[in-house]
Scaffold this active site. Structure first.
Site, PDB file in Angstrom:
ATOM      1  N   ASN A  90       0.828  -1.211   0.000  1.00  0.00           N
ATOM      2  CA  ASN A  90       0.000   0.000   0.000  1.00  0.00           C
ATOM      3  C   ASN A  90       0.858   1.254   0.000  1.00  0.00           C
ATOM      4  OD1 ASN A  90      -2.076  -1.804   0.176  1.00  0.00           O
ATOM      5  ND2 ASN A  90      -2.391  -1.535   2.384  1.00  0.00           N
ATOM      6  N   HIS A 107       5.741  -0.490  -2.859  1.00  0.00           N
ATOM      7  CA  HIS A 107       5.285   0.186  -4.073  1.00  0.00           C
ATOM      8  C   HIS A 107       5.287   1.698  -3.941  1.00  0.00           C
ATOM      9  CE1 HIS A 107       3.053  -3.776  -5.211  1.00  0.00           C
ATOM     10  NE2 HIS A 107       4.369  -3.869  -5.353  1.00  0.00           N
ATOM     11  N   GLY A 175      -5.204  -9.082   3.179  1.00  0.00           N
ATOM     12  CA  GLY A 175      -5.872  -8.205   2.215  1.00  0.00           C
ATOM     13  C   GLY A 175      -5.120  -7.957   0.939  1.00  0.00           C
TER      14      GLY A 175
END
Ligand code: APR
Length: 239
Positions: A90, A107, A175
């Site tokens: 995230n 990222h 998730g």
């Protein structure tokens, strides 16, 4: 104090879903509404930097309205009993805002921008100046870009992430659709025999890893189950 067990958590967009941040591949997800290769790839940035800056400006505004949810907070709580390392795909800062101390972003980070010519020159945006354009300059005069790992770009933090996973006593995935490598491959680096958990209401196949305990729940609910399991682990290993 005896060393705390090392707990490594790999998170994806799903952990921020209950904070109101859209995931990528769920129904109505980001990639249903935006052409990913135009707004999140190196080629897209070269062809139309303004479109890419605008895409990240929109996501920063969404982030401002979001708060860490119970799952982010539960992870921060676990630092009392474990040496916790969060490795996240995230780009939001909800883990940090929930109090997690060791967060490694694979990222990039939405609230940061970096020099186009010098990847080591990074600035953090303040909440009153979130918008960037191709004309945005750093304090050093360099043209700046989102501090995001675009598709078609290398993931500089992956080696460090692999090292952390190899040190884990317990590994947890929360998730993520496990659709994007190299992040999705981190599970391959766990030491044989350590407990591995995967919290996701609609989990991807873990066929290659029969020993993974899947908790088929949303992050906040799944973290309540996991916290109980981990407290039992601590009790057992205290003796
Ligand atoms: N709690 C936990 N998991 C959830 C929840 C929730 N409330 N809601 C959805 N999920 C799960 C979905 O079931 C899915 O497995 O979160 C996952 C979201 O998957 P993606 O949208 O593919 O997000 P992610 O895996 O993080 O994407 C990886 O792809 O586009 C790139 O750079 C982007 O980092 C991103 C990467």
């Amino acid at each position: 104090m005896k060393n705390k067990p090392i707990l490594v958590i790999s998170t994806g967009a799903g952990i921020s879903a209950e904070s109101g941040i859209t995931t990528f591949r769920d129904a109505g997800g980001l990639w249903e509404n935006y052409p990913v290769m135009q707004v999140a790839s190196a080629q897209g940035f070269a062809q139309n930097p303004e479109l890419v800056h605008n895409f990240y400006n929109k996501r920063r505004k969404e982030l401002l309205k979001a708060e860490p949810n119970g799952a982010h907070k539960a992870l921060a709580e676990l630092e009392k009993d474990f040496d916790v390392y969060v490795i996240t795909q995230n780009v939001d800062d909800l883990h940090e805002r929930a109090g997690s101390k060791n967060v490694l972003h694979l990222h990039g980070e939405l609230m940061k921008i970096r020099s186009v010519s010098n990847p080591d020159y990074i600035e953090t945006l303040d909440t009153d100046h979130l918008e960037t354009t191709p004309a945005t300059r750093g304090r050093n005069g360099d043209p700046m870009r989102p501090h995001i790992v675009f598709f078609q770009e290398p993931v500089p933090n992956i080696e460090k992430a692999v090292e952390i996973v190899m040190s884990a006593d317990i590994f947890v995935v929360i998730g993520t659709s496990l659709a994007v490598y190299p992040a999705a491959g981190l599970i391959e680096y766990t030491r044989p025999g350590i407990p591995v958990f995967y919290i996701d209401p609609n989990p991807a196949s873990t066929a290659g890893h029969p020993d993974v305990t899947v908790i088929r729940k949303k992050a906040t609910e799944g973290m309540r189950d996991l916290t109980e399991i981990l407290h039992a682990y601590v009790e057992k290993h205290k003796k």
